[in-house]
Write a protein that holds these residues in place. Structure first.
Motif, PDB file in Angstrom:
ATOM      1  N   TRP A  27       0.833  -1.205   0.000  1.00  0.00           N
ATOM      2  CA  TRP A  27       0.000   0.000   0.000  1.00  0.00           C
ATOM      3  C   TRP A  27       0.868   1.256   0.000  1.00  0.00           C
ATOM      4  CZ3 TRP A  27      -4.913   1.507  -0.680  1.00  0.00           C
ATOM      5  CH2 TRP A  27      -5.312   2.747  -0.180  1.00  0.00           C
ATOM      6  N   ASN A  28       1.908   1.256   0.821  1.00  0.00           N
ATOM      7  CA  ASN A  28       2.803   2.413   0.865  1.00  0.00           C
ATOM      8  C   ASN A  28       3.474   2.640  -0.494  1.00  0.00           C
ATOM      9  OD1 ASN A  28       2.251   2.872   3.548  1.00  0.00           O
ATOM     10  ND2 ASN A  28       3.987   1.688   4.288  1.00  0.00           N
ATOM     11  N   ARG A  29       3.907   1.552  -1.130  1.00  0.00           N
ATOM     12  CA  ARG A  29       4.527   1.672  -2.445  1.00  0.00           C
ATOM     13  C   ARG A  29       3.527   2.236  -3.465  1.00  0.00           C
ATOM     14  NH1 ARG A  29       4.024  -0.799  -6.810  1.00  0.00           N
ATOM     15  NH2 ARG A  29       2.743  -2.439  -5.888  1.00  0.00           N
ATOM     16  N   TRP A  30       2.301   1.723  -3.414  1.00  0.00           N
ATOM     17  CA  TRP A  30       1.278   2.147  -4.362  1.00  0.00           C
ATOM     18  C   TRP A  30       0.915   3.617  -4.185  1.00  0.00           C
ATOM     19  CZ3 TRP A  30      -4.259   2.989  -3.827  1.00  0.00           C
ATOM     20  CH2 TRP A  30      -4.943   3.043  -5.040  1.00  0.00           C
ATOM     21  N   THR A  31       0.766   4.060  -2.929  1.00  0.00           N
ATOM     22  CA  THR A  31       0.423   5.469  -2.699  1.00  0.00           C
ATOM     23  C   THR A  31       1.568   6.390  -3.122  1.00  0.00           C
ATOM     24  OG1 THR A  31       1.114   5.264  -0.371  1.00  0.00           O
ATOM     25  CG2 THR A  31      -1.238   5.023  -0.856  1.00  0.00           C
ATOM     26  N   ARG A  32       2.815   5.932  -2.965  1.00  0.00           N
ATOM     27  CA  ARG A  32       3.948   6.739  -3.450  1.00  0.00           C
ATOM     28  C   ARG A  32       3.884   6.877  -4.972  1.00  0.00           C
ATOM     29  NH1 ARG A  32       7.046   3.448  -0.111  1.00  0.00           N
ATOM     30  NH2 ARG A  32       7.992   2.437  -1.914  1.00  0.00           N
ATOM     31  N   GLU A  33       3.562   5.769  -5.646  1.00  0.00           N
ATOM     32  CA  GLU A  33       3.459   5.823  -7.106  1.00  0.00           C
ATOM     33  C   GLU A  33       2.313   6.747  -7.528  1.00  0.00           C
ATOM     34  OE1 GLU A  33       2.961   1.838  -8.426  1.00  0.00           O
ATOM     35  OE2 GLU A  33       5.058   1.269  -8.089  1.00  0.00           O
ATOM     36  N   MET A  34       1.181   6.635  -6.838  1.00  0.00           N
ATOM     37  CA  MET A  34       0.033   7.466  -7.168  1.00  0.00           C
ATOM     38  C   MET A  34       0.373   8.939  -6.976  1.00  0.00           C
ATOM     39  SD  MET A  34      -3.870   7.105  -5.722  1.00  0.00           S
ATOM     40  CE  MET A  34      -3.363   7.236  -3.996  1.00  0.00           C
ATOM     41  N   ARG A  35       1.064   9.253  -5.898  1.00  0.00           N
ATOM     42  CA  ARG A  35       1.467  10.639  -5.636  1.00  0.00           C
ATOM     43  C   ARG A  35       2.451  11.121  -6.693  1.00  0.00           C
ATOM     44  NH1 ARG A  35       2.920  15.082  -5.411  1.00  0.00           N
ATOM     45  NH2 ARG A  35       3.144  16.460  -3.612  1.00  0.00           N
ATOM     46  N   GLY A  36       3.386  10.253  -7.078  1.00  0.00           N
ATOM     47  CA  GLY A  36       4.382  10.649  -8.054  1.00  0.00           C
ATOM     48  C   GLY A  36       3.802  10.897  -9.435  1.00  0.00           C
ATOM     49  N   GLU A  37       2.717  10.190  -9.756  1.00  0.00           N
ATOM     50  CA  GLU A  37       2.095  10.335 -11.071  1.00  0.00           C
ATOM     51  C   GLU A  37       1.090  11.491 -11.126  1.00  0.00           C
ATOM     52  OE1 GLU A  37       0.333   6.538 -11.567  1.00  0.00           O
ATOM     53  OE2 GLU A  37       2.241   5.496 -11.927  1.00  0.00           O
ATOM     54  N   ALA A  38       0.727  12.032  -9.982  1.00  0.00           N
ATOM     55  CA  ALA A  38      -0.320  13.053  -9.935  1.00  0.00           C
ATOM     56  C   ALA A  38       0.210  14.422 -10.354  1.00  0.00           C
ATOM     57  CB  ALA A  38      -0.902  13.140  -8.526  1.00  0.00           C
ATOM     58  N   PHE A  39      -0.700  15.254 -10.875  1.00  0.00           N
ATOM     59  CA  PHE A  39      -0.411  16.663 -11.121  1.00  0.00           C
ATOM     60  C   PHE A  39      -0.748  17.413  -9.838  1.00  0.00           C
ATOM     61  CE2 PHE A  39      -1.664  20.955 -12.127  1.00  0.00           C
ATOM     62  CZ  PHE A  39      -0.724  21.375 -13.061  1.00  0.00           C
ATOM     63  N   VAL A  40       0.271  17.898  -9.130  1.00  0.00           N
ATOM     64  CA  VAL A  40       0.081  18.634  -7.885  1.00  0.00           C
ATOM     65  C   VAL A  40       0.799  19.968  -8.004  1.00  0.00           C
ATOM     66  CG1 VAL A  40       0.397  18.659  -5.383  1.00  0.00           C
ATOM     67  CG2 VAL A  40      -0.084  16.493  -6.553  1.00  0.00           C
ATOM     68  N   ASP A  41       0.028  21.044  -7.973  1.00  0.00           N
ATOM     69  CA  ASP A  41       0.569  22.397  -8.122  1.00  0.00           C
ATOM     70  C   ASP A  41       0.273  23.164  -6.838  1.00  0.00           C
ATOM     71  OD1 ASP A  41       1.537  24.773  -9.007  1.00  0.00           O
ATOM     72  OD2 ASP A  41      -0.064  25.164 -10.451  1.00  0.00           O
ATOM     73  N   VAL A  42       1.301  23.334  -6.005  1.00  0.00           N
ATOM     74  CA  VAL A  42       1.149  24.027  -4.729  1.00  0.00           C
ATOM     75  C   VAL A  42       1.195  25.531  -4.973  1.00  0.00           C
ATOM     76  CG1 VAL A  42       2.137  24.389  -2.437  1.00  0.00           C
ATOM     77  CG2 VAL A  42       2.161  22.097  -3.466  1.00  0.00           C
ATOM     78  N   ARG A  43       0.229  26.261  -4.388  1.00  0.00           N
ATOM     79  CA  ARG A  43       0.125  27.701  -4.609  1.00  0.00           C
ATOM     80  C   ARG A  43       0.667  28.477  -3.407  1.00  0.00           C
ATOM     81  NH1 ARG A  43      -3.321  28.780  -8.972  1.00  0.00           N
ATOM     82  NH2 ARG A  43      -3.332  26.899 -10.263  1.00  0.00           N
ATOM     83  N   GLY A  44       0.998  29.730  -3.646  1.00  0.00           N
ATOM     84  CA  GLY A  44       1.447  30.622  -2.586  1.00  0.00           C
ATOM     85  C   GLY A  44       0.271  31.257  -1.874  1.00  0.00           C
ATOM     86  N   LEU A  45       0.554  32.166  -0.962  1.00  0.00           N
ATOM     87  CA  LEU A  45      -0.496  32.799  -0.171  1.00  0.00           C
ATOM     88  C   LEU A  45      -1.470  33.591  -1.029  1.00  0.00           C
ATOM     89  CD1 LEU A  45       1.519  34.077   2.935  1.00  0.00           C
ATOM     90  CD2 LEU A  45      -0.040  32.129   2.824  1.00  0.00           C
TER      91      LEU A  45
END
Length: 448
Positions: free
Chosen positions: A419-437
């Motif tokens: 599960w930990n391996r799978w969630t890491r892969e899912m996170r790595g494949e995701a488009f995640v754009d962190v915004r500023g204030l």
């Protein structure tokens, strides 16, 4: 191989559920100004108001111990990462057709109340005192149920425990005192395919953290809160109590030689570099009053045979699941629709059984449920199955029951690693754009 905490849905503390106040976007979309975006996660967004609420809940949990928390920017990063992972898991569950019925939710609310020694009305009052509406609480709990079901679905067909593994664990248990170890860890994560420079930076950081602990400048728990990249960082890295079967073999022998308070590492694993602390130990003579879990459940079987192919059986099982989610009585449906002649006349009742009585895959499905909860349809050798766990109990272990318990704990550890391996892969494949204030992009998007 990275160790990670295990959790039972009905054992979630109120504080943990209060953290999840930021996890349900729909709750806030109607009650908070949509003024700024904290992060874009694939096609979804996490609002700044959600992040602020979740961070405030963490600070409330650490009232009087604020010095243990990391700086505000680090705390926000840790909390935001939790919210991102929750969003990704919920999206994956939606894509897989995994939902939580109102019946699931009512049972879970009752379970949380009982775990905290309250009635539902008292729980409602306590939640209100803590500044959360009961609707928000239920939405957060629904998300927890859905992610639990996603984990159940993930386990299907992925986890296998051989008889040789069980034999080895049984032999070790018979030859020694049965020990349990309370562990904690600190993880400095590295991305998949990390460069030499990224590995060197992570190793330098973990060595610096260990130096602070060794010099007595910071406790292990405080260092975990401040520096760990693990999802349980804000719990001081606590992994809870583990038997030897629940500890990766690479660590088990070393941990047996350690004294409480000792730290090993840095250790490089698939997720990065980690430090591992033995917090305390407890022991019991092997076979001396050990208890194991038995379950009572009902099942509905849709056979795959010459007249019903796999796709048709799955579709029928999903239709039955939808009827149960809509309020249909499980026992009545089992009597009418189950293809298991041995149990349909009893409303699908299987009686009391151990975790491996009906096979490892079936046992893991039942073990992952709460009492009263119904599984999503899952595949077995006979066909597609729905199972409703009605009760559970602890009994004195005989050799067969102990073997089942050992198999279950090994399977749970393997599932945890996968599960930990799978969630890491899912996170790595995701488009995640962190915004500023100000809601503008603060860093390049990651993942696919």
């Amino acid at each position: 191989m990275t160790l990670a905490p295990t959790r039972s849905l009905l054992a979630i503390a109120l504080a943990g559920l209060l953290f999840a106040a930021g996890a349900h976007a729909q709750s806030y979309a109607g009650t908070a100004p949509v003024d700024r975006i904290a992060a874009v996660v694939n096609e979804d967004v996490i609002l700044r108001s959600e992040l602020d609420r979740a961070v405030a809940n963490i600070r409330a949990q650490y009232a009087g111990k604020e010095a243990q928390l990391p700086p505000q920017d680090v705390l926000e990063r840790q909390v935001l990462e939790r919210l991102v992972l929750m969003r990704l898991q919920l999206a994956r569950a939606t894509d897989s057709g995994i939902t939580a019925s109102d019946e699931d939710l009512e049972r879970a609310v009752q379970g949380v109340a009982e775990q905290n020694g309250m009635s539902v009305d008292q729980l409602r009052a306590r939640i209100s005192q803590d500044g959360m509406s009961f609707t928000e609480f239920r939405n957060n709990l629904r998300d927890e149920i859905v992610t639990q079901k996603l984990r159940q679905s993930f386990a299907q067909g992925r986890i296998n425990v051989s008889e040789a593994e069980v034999d080895s664990a049984m032999t070790a248990a018979a030859a020694s005192i049965s020990q349990q170890f309370r562990l904690a860890h600190i993880l400095v994560g590295t991305p998949d395919g990390a460069s030499a420079e990224q590995l060197a930076t992570a190793q330098k950081k973990i060595e610096g953290v260990k130096g602070l602990i060794d010099k007595g400048e910071m406790s292990f728990a405080a260092a975990a809160v401040r520096y760990s990249d693990s999802p349980n960082a804000l719990e001081g890295g606590d992994l809870g109590w583990r038997g030897l079967n629940e500890i990766p073999p690479a660590f088990a022998q070393t941990i047996q030689q350690m004294q409480p308070g000792q730290v090993i590492g840095p250790i490089r694993g698939a997720s990065g570099f980690q430090l591992l602390q033995l917090v305390e130990t407890r022991s019991q003579a092997a076979g001396g009053g050990e208890q194991v879990t038995q379950f009572s459940a009902r099942q509905i079987l849709v056979k795959v045979d010459d007249t019903t192919d796999d796709a048709a059986a799955k579709a029928e099982a999903e239709t039955l699941a939808a009827r149960i989610a809509g309020g249909a009585d499980f026992a009545k449906l089992a009597s009418e629709s189950s293809d298991d002649d041995a149990t349909k006349r009893r409303g699908g009742d299987l009686g009391w059984f151990g975790a491996d009585t009906y096979g490892n895959a079936f046992g893991m499905q039942v073990a992952a449920l709460s009492d009263g909860q119904t599984s999503a349809p899952f595949k077995t050798d006979a066909g597609w199955v729905l199972v409703q766990r009605t009760s559970s109990r602890q009994v004195m272990a005989g050799s067969d029951s102990l073997r089942a318990q050992v198999r279950e704990t090994i399977g749970r550890r393997k599932l945890e690693d996968e599960w930990n391996r799978w969630t890491r892969e899912m996170r790595g494949e995701a488009f995640v754009d962190v915004r500023g204030l100000d809601g503008a992009a603060a860093n390049p998007a990651t993942g696919g």
